[in-house]
Design an enzyme around this catalytic site. Structure first.
Site, PDB file in Angstrom:
ATOM      1  N   SER A  17       0.847  -1.197   0.000  1.00 57.60           N
ATOM      2  CA  SER A  17       0.000   0.000   0.000  1.00 57.60           C
ATOM      3  C   SER A  17       0.877   1.240   0.000  1.00 57.60           C
ATOM      4  CB  SER A  17      -0.847  -0.043   1.283  1.00 57.60           C
ATOM      5  OG  SER A  17      -1.315   1.226   1.632  1.00 57.60           O
ATOM      6  N   TYR A  57       0.228  -0.875  10.442  1.00 57.83           N
ATOM      7  CA  TYR A  57      -0.105  -1.351   9.082  1.00 57.83           C
ATOM      8  C   TYR A  57       0.960  -0.872   8.109  1.00 57.83           C
ATOM      9  CZ  TYR A  57      -2.861  -1.496   4.700  1.00 57.83           C
ATOM     10  OH  TYR A  57      -3.302  -1.726   3.420  1.00 57.83           O
TER      11      TYR A  57
HETATM   12  N1  LIG Z   1      -8.876  -2.149  -0.673  1.00 57.34           N
HETATM   13  C1  LIG Z   1      -7.949  -1.208  -0.822  1.00 57.34           C
HETATM   14  O1  LIG Z   1      -8.266  -0.082  -1.227  1.00 57.34           O
HETATM   15  C2  LIG Z   1      -6.500  -1.496  -0.519  1.00 57.34           C
HETATM   16  C3  LIG Z   1      -5.553  -0.483  -0.677  1.00 57.34           C
HETATM   17  C4  LIG Z   1      -4.205  -0.764  -0.445  1.00 57.34           C
HETATM   18  C5  LIG Z   1      -3.839  -2.044  -0.069  1.00 57.34           C
HETATM   19  N2  LIG Z   1      -4.789  -3.000   0.094  1.00 57.34           N
HETATM   20  C6  LIG Z   1      -4.353  -4.346   0.507  1.00 57.34           C
HETATM   21  O2  LIG Z   1      -5.069  -5.316  -0.241  1.00 57.34           O
HETATM   22  C7  LIG Z   1      -5.330  -6.454   0.589  1.00 57.34           C
HETATM   23  C8  LIG Z   1      -6.829  -6.747   0.625  1.00 57.34           C
HETATM   24  O3  LIG Z   1      -7.527  -5.624   1.123  1.00 57.34           O
HETATM   25  P1  LIG Z   1      -9.124  -5.609   1.240  1.00 57.34           P
HETATM   26  O4  LIG Z   1      -9.540  -4.176   1.180  1.00 57.34           O
HETATM   27  O5  LIG Z   1      -9.729  -6.572   0.297  1.00 57.34           O
HETATM   28  O6  LIG Z   1      -9.302  -6.101   2.747  1.00 57.34           O
HETATM   29  P2  LIG Z   1     -10.415  -7.046   3.420  1.00 57.34           P
HETATM   30  O7  LIG Z   1     -10.422  -6.711   4.860  1.00 57.34           O
HETATM   31  O8  LIG Z   1     -11.698  -6.967   2.646  1.00 57.34           O
HETATM   32  O9  LIG Z   1      -9.815  -8.512   3.200  1.00 57.34           O
HETATM   33  C9  LIG Z   1      -8.802  -9.033   4.019  1.00 57.34           C
HETATM   34  C10 LIG Z   1      -9.073 -10.508   4.193  1.00 57.34           C
HETATM   35  O10 LIG Z   1      -8.040 -11.048   5.025  1.00 57.34           O
HETATM   36  C11 LIG Z   1      -8.650 -11.962   5.916  1.00 57.34           C
HETATM   37  N3  LIG Z   1      -7.818 -12.117   7.116  1.00 57.34           N
HETATM   38  C12 LIG Z   1      -7.702 -11.263   8.163  1.00 57.34           C
HETATM   39  N4  LIG Z   1      -6.872 -11.776   9.079  1.00 57.34           N
HETATM   40  C13 LIG Z   1      -6.454 -12.977   8.600  1.00 57.34           C
HETATM   41  C14 LIG Z   1      -5.584 -13.985   9.085  1.00 57.34           C
HETATM   42  N5  LIG Z   1      -4.994 -13.870  10.281  1.00 57.34           N
HETATM   43  N6  LIG Z   1      -5.392 -15.089   8.325  1.00 57.34           N
HETATM   44  C15 LIG Z   1      -6.009 -15.229   7.124  1.00 57.34           C
HETATM   45  N7  LIG Z   1      -6.847 -14.311   6.628  1.00 57.34           N
HETATM   46  C16 LIG Z   1      -7.060 -13.195   7.348  1.00 57.34           C
HETATM   47  C17 LIG Z   1     -10.008 -11.380   6.229  1.00 57.34           C
HETATM   48  O11 LIG Z   1     -10.902 -12.367   6.715  1.00 57.34           O
HETATM   49  C18 LIG Z   1     -10.416 -10.826   4.860  1.00 57.34           C
HETATM   50  O12 LIG Z   1     -11.129 -11.777   4.097  1.00 57.34           O
HETATM   51  C19 LIG Z   1      -4.715  -6.134   1.947  1.00 57.34           C
HETATM   52  O13 LIG Z   1      -3.426  -6.678   2.024  1.00 57.34           O
HETATM   53  C20 LIG Z   1      -4.659  -4.624   1.957  1.00 57.34           C
HETATM   54  O14 LIG Z   1      -3.640  -4.139   2.802  1.00 57.34           O
HETATM   55  C21 LIG Z   1      -6.107  -2.764  -0.108  1.00 57.34           C
END
Ligand SMILES: NC(=O)c1ccc[n+]([C@@H]2O[C@H](COP(=O)([O-])OP(=O)(O)OC[C@H]3O[C@@H](n4cnc5c(N)ncnc54)[C@H](O)[C@@H]3O)[C@@H](O)[C@H]2O)c1
Length: 276
Positions: A150, A163
């Site tokens: 990110s 984070y």
């Molecule tokens: N959505 C965005 O805009 C965005 C921006 C930058 C980075 N990211 C990165 O993309 C990835 C996904 O983001 P998202 O928005 O879909 O998040 P989200 O919270 O929707 O999904 C995260 C998933 O990880 C799972 N999870 C949490 N703890 C866990 C564990 N201990 N073991 C296994 N699974 C676990 C959760 O159950 C969930 O399904 C992340 O790494 C996030 O940092 C997302």
């Protein structure tokens, strides 16, 4: 874009029950990959896997808390036993719950347990998945690892300090793996993601902050899960065969412009001139 560029490959996506991980799994399945949908939430992972199968794809769901080495070891073993090989690992899981975000603040106000939890899930979890996946990739003399990072991992901000540090760690984790196993065909890249909210995600994000972030993206709008998933599929595929140890930035230009851009753009719009 090559159609079905992942035909015959086997991919693990962590945290794939929903959000960006779910979309990454669906898009890679559409390119012919066989998927392991892993998540701490097995029930939701089952639904994602069932959705892929309904679309004609091949997917299994495996419950796994990536912060626990025993879980990760068993999960990878189950996937390899089921599919017979492992080609792709997308380290997508991260702890982003409202509770976590309410405790992962600026450094003075940091809840130390929240710091440790962010490191355990986001960084150690990815390392553990790599540790147990790479030996199977070495057997094939090929493999692609993608770690979702990110802008927080490269730019200072007001909050989410744990984070941010965990995401920064993923960048060097990918470089280490690229250096250590590249000659044996294993690539590793970080994917630096801008704001690409899934339908049900970030429900509690302050709309005013969302608007500031939107204005700072150079694209007409924020990203979509599909746009992020397409970059994952690219990095996973042979199309990215010469891309390793790098950070691919898919952030709508959020990190590319002068810090003054938004204010200057508003000023110029108000003055009706592009002269500064
Ligand atoms: N959505 C965005 O805009 C965005 C921006 C930058 C980075 N990211 C990165 O993309 C990835 C996904 O983001 P998202 O928005 O879909 O998040 P989200 O919270 O929707 O999904 C995260 C998933 O990880 C799972 N999870 C949490 N703890 C866990 C564990 N201990 N073991 C296994 N699974 C676990 C959760 O159950 C969930 O399904 C992340 O790494 C996030 O940092 C997302």
């Amino acid at each position: 874009m090559t159609e079905r560029k992942l035909e015959g490959r086997v991919a693990i996506v962590t945290g794939a029950a929903g959000g960006l991980g779910g979309e990454s799994a669906r898009v890679m399945a559409g390119h012919g990959a066989r998927l392991a949908i892993t998540d701490i939430n097995l029930e939701a992972a089952e639904l994602t896997a069932a959705g892929i199968r309904e679309q004609g794809g091949d997917a299994i769901a495996v419950g796994c808390d990536v912060s626990l080495e025993g879980d990760v070891k068993a999960m990878v073993a189950q996937v390899v036993e089921h599919y017979g090989r492992l080609d792709i690992l997308h380290n997508n899981a991260a702890i982003l719950s409202d509770e976590q975000r309410s405790k992962d603040l600026d450094i003075v106000n940091m809840d130390v347990e929240a710091w440790d939890r962010a490191m355990a899930v986001n960084l150690r979890g990815a390392m553990l998945c790599c540790k147990h996946s790479i030996p199977h990739m070495l057997k094939l003399q090929r493999g692609s690892i993608i770690c979702s990072t990110s802008g927080f991992g490269v730019q200072g901000d007001m909050t989410l300090s744990a984070y941010a540090a965990s995401k920064a760690g993923l960048i060097i984790l990918c470089k280490s793996i690229a250096a250590q196993y590249g000659k044996q065909g294993v690539r590793a890249n970080a994917l630096h993601i801008g704001l690409a909210p899934a339908e049900n995600a970030h429900g509690t994000m302050n709309p005013a902050v969302m608007d500031i972030i939107r204005q700072n993206h150079l694209t007409p709008d924020l990203g979509t899960p599909r746009q992020i998933a397409d970059t994952v599929a690219f990095l996973a595929s042979d199309e990215a065969g010469f891309v390793t140890g790098s950070t691919l930035v898919a952030d709508g230009g959020f990190s590319s412009h002068a810090p003054s851009l938004v204010q200057v753009r508003e000023l110029l719009a108000a003055s009706g001139s592009n002269k500064i």
